[in-house]
Write a protein that holds these residues in place. Structure first.
Motif, PDB file in Angstrom:
ATOM      1  N   THR A 102      -4.153  -2.482   3.634  1.00 33.66           N
ATOM      2  CA  THR A 102      -2.872  -3.166   3.779  1.00 33.66           C
ATOM      3  C   THR A 102      -2.250  -2.713   5.105  1.00 33.66           C
ATOM      4  O   THR A 102      -2.148  -1.518   5.375  1.00 33.66           O
ATOM      5  CB  THR A 102      -1.928  -2.917   2.578  1.00 33.66           C
ATOM      6  N   THR A 103      -1.894  -3.669   5.959  1.00 34.39           N
ATOM      7  CA  THR A 103      -1.420  -3.328   7.309  1.00 34.39           C
ATOM      8  C   THR A 103      -0.009  -3.805   7.602  1.00 34.39           C
ATOM      9  O   THR A 103       0.574  -3.400   8.610  1.00 34.39           O
ATOM     10  CB  THR A 103      -2.367  -3.922   8.372  1.00 34.39           C
ATOM     11  N   SER A 104       0.521  -4.661   6.759  1.00 34.88           N
ATOM     12  CA  SER A 104       1.867  -5.194   6.977  1.00 34.88           C
ATOM     13  C   SER A 104       2.583  -5.213   5.631  1.00 34.88           C
ATOM     14  O   SER A 104       2.026  -5.720   4.655  1.00 34.88           O
ATOM     15  CB  SER A 104       1.765  -6.606   7.554  1.00 34.88           C
ATOM     16  N   PRO A 105       3.784  -4.645   5.541  1.00 32.31           N
ATOM     17  CA  PRO A 105       4.482  -4.608   4.255  1.00 32.31           C
ATOM     18  C   PRO A 105       4.546  -5.978   3.584  1.00 32.31           C
ATOM     19  O   PRO A 105       4.984  -6.963   4.194  1.00 32.31           O
ATOM     20  CB  PRO A 105       5.877  -4.100   4.619  1.00 32.31           C
ATOM     21  N   GLY A 106       4.032  -6.045   2.357  1.00 29.79           N
ATOM     22  CA  GLY A 106       4.055  -7.283   1.594  1.00 29.79           C
ATOM     23  C   GLY A 106       2.909  -8.224   1.877  1.00 29.79           C
ATOM     24  O   GLY A 106       2.916  -9.368   1.415  1.00 29.79           O
ATOM     25  N   ASP A 107       1.899  -7.758   2.637  1.00 37.96           N
ATOM     26  CA  ASP A 107       0.751  -8.628   2.902  1.00 37.96           C
ATOM     27  C   ASP A 107      -0.055  -8.846   1.621  1.00 37.96           C
ATOM     28  O   ASP A 107       0.288  -8.349   0.548  1.00 37.96           O
ATOM     29  CB  ASP A 107      -0.117  -8.084   4.040  1.00 37.96           C
ATOM     30  N   GLU A 108      -1.119  -9.618   1.706  1.00 39.83           N
ATOM     31  CA  GLU A 108      -1.911  -9.991   0.529  1.00 39.83           C
ATOM     32  C   GLU A 108      -2.437  -8.757  -0.218  1.00 39.83           C
ATOM     33  O   GLU A 108      -2.374  -8.694  -1.448  1.00 39.83           O
ATOM     34  CB  GLU A 108      -3.072 -10.890   0.944  1.00 39.83           C
ATOM     35  N   TYR A 117       1.544  -0.085  -9.608  1.00 40.21           N
ATOM     36  CA  TYR A 117       2.611   0.907  -9.451  1.00 40.21           C
ATOM     37  C   TYR A 117       3.807   0.680 -10.362  1.00 40.21           C
ATOM     38  O   TYR A 117       4.781   1.426 -10.291  1.00 40.21           O
ATOM     39  CB  TYR A 117       3.041   0.954  -7.979  1.00 40.21           C
ATOM     40  N   GLY A 118       3.748  -0.338 -11.200  1.00 41.83           N
ATOM     41  CA  GLY A 118       4.825  -0.541 -12.165  1.00 41.83           C
ATOM     42  C   GLY A 118       6.097  -1.067 -11.534  1.00 41.83           C
ATOM     43  O   GLY A 118       6.097  -1.672 -10.462  1.00 41.83           O
ATOM     44  N   ASP A 119       7.192  -0.778 -12.207  1.00 43.99           N
ATOM     45  CA  ASP A 119       8.502  -1.293 -11.821  1.00 43.99           C
ATOM     46  C   ASP A 119       9.162  -0.343 -10.829  1.00 43.99           C
ATOM     47  O   ASP A 119       9.837   0.606 -11.224  1.00 43.99           O
ATOM     48  CB  ASP A 119       9.375  -1.470 -13.074  1.00 43.99           C
ATOM     49  N   VAL A 120       8.950  -0.592  -9.541  1.00 41.84           N
ATOM     50  CA  VAL A 120       9.521   0.229  -8.469  1.00 41.84           C
ATOM     51  C   VAL A 120      10.123  -0.693  -7.413  1.00 41.84           C
ATOM     52  O   VAL A 120       9.898  -1.904  -7.425  1.00 41.84           O
ATOM     53  CB  VAL A 120       8.454   1.148  -7.823  1.00 41.84           C
ATOM     54  N   ASP A 121      10.838  -0.117  -6.494  1.00 40.96           N
ATOM     55  CA  ASP A 121      11.406  -0.860  -5.367  1.00 40.96           C
ATOM     56  C   ASP A 121      10.244  -1.407  -4.520  1.00 40.96           C
ATOM     57  O   ASP A 121       9.531  -0.649  -3.866  1.00 40.96           O
ATOM     58  CB  ASP A 121      12.291   0.078  -4.540  1.00 40.96           C
ATOM     59  N   ARG A 122      10.052  -2.714  -4.551  1.00 42.42           N
ATOM     60  CA  ARG A 122       8.902  -3.342  -3.878  1.00 42.42           C
ATOM     61  C   ARG A 122       8.936  -3.137  -2.367  1.00 42.42           C
ATOM     62  O   ARG A 122       7.891  -2.890  -1.762  1.00 42.42           O
ATOM     63  CB  ARG A 122       8.828  -4.837  -4.198  1.00 42.42           C
ATOM     64  N   LEU A 125       7.854   0.327  -1.686  1.00 45.98           N
ATOM     65  CA  LEU A 125       6.427   0.457  -2.038  1.00 45.98           C
ATOM     66  C   LEU A 125       5.545  -0.141  -0.957  1.00 45.98           C
ATOM     67  O   LEU A 125       4.597   0.496  -0.494  1.00 45.98           O
ATOM     68  CB  LEU A 125       6.144  -0.223  -3.382  1.00 45.98           C
ATOM     69  N   PHE A 126       5.840  -1.374  -0.532  1.00 52.06           N
ATOM     70  CA  PHE A 126       5.008  -2.036   0.470  1.00 52.06           C
ATOM     71  C   PHE A 126       4.935  -1.221   1.759  1.00 52.06           C
ATOM     72  O   PHE A 126       3.871  -1.103   2.369  1.00 52.06           O
ATOM     73  CB  PHE A 126       5.518  -3.446   0.752  1.00 52.06           C
ATOM     74  N   LYS A 127       6.054  -0.632   2.169  1.00 53.12           N
ATOM     75  CA  LYS A 127       6.061   0.208   3.378  1.00 53.12           C
ATOM     76  C   LYS A 127       5.192   1.444   3.186  1.00 53.12           C
ATOM     77  O   LYS A 127       4.428   1.830   4.072  1.00 53.12           O
ATOM     78  CB  LYS A 127       7.494   0.610   3.741  1.00 53.12           C
TER      79      LYS A 127
END
Length: 151
Positions: A102-108, A117-122, A125-127
């Motif tokens: 994963t190279t960009s927050p929120g990529d595929e 990772y369950g219910d966390v701040d997306r 998490l992506f970062k």
């Protein structure tokens, strides 16, 4: 309690395939076996989730880990999941593949990893997934088996 002859005990109860899958789905941690270049197994404790629609085990790891290189060289893997006691287990065998990093927050890849990772701040998490250089291991199951010894 049943009396057994000295040196023996109750026989193992082998799980039907449906029960083995149910126990696999109920688990969270297992020991992933990959194959090293010299043919010996490499073992890693892994947090996993079961995807029944794809009949696959999903695991997150970081790109530099040796298990990633093992899977890329030889996709044959197994996951041993212990039961509630030392006398039961499930093992899933299959072939695994490793996603791109994963190279960009929120990529595929990040979106594919998020359910692990369950219910966390997306956004956070992506970062973090990008900073960690996370990849998704998808192990498609070809065989599942297990047993329990019930006293």
């Amino acid at each position: 309690m049943t009396d057994y002859p000295p040196g023996s005990g109750p026989p193992p109860r082998v799980f039907a395939e449906t029960e083995a899958y149910e126990r696999l789905a109920a688990g969270k941690f297992g020991t992933l076996a990959t194959v090293k270049a010299d043919g010996h197994p490499h073992l890693s404790t892994m947090l996993y989730t079961w995807d029944p629609d794809r009949r696959a085990i999903l695991m997150s790891t970081t790109q530099p880990r040796v298990k990633v290189r093992h899977i890329q060289a030889n996709p044959r893997t197994a996951l041993h999941v212990p039961g509630p006691d030392a006398f039961s287990y499930v093992t899933a065998e299959g072939e695994a593949e490793v996603s791109a990093v994963t190279t960009s927050p929120g990529d595929e890849v990040g979106r594919a990893l998020a359910p692990l990772y369950g219910d966390v701040d997306r956004d956070a998490l992506f970062k973090q997934l990008v900073l960690d250089r996370r990849v998704l291991i998808t192990m498609r199951i070809t065989k599942v088996y297990g047993m329990a010894i019930e006293f």
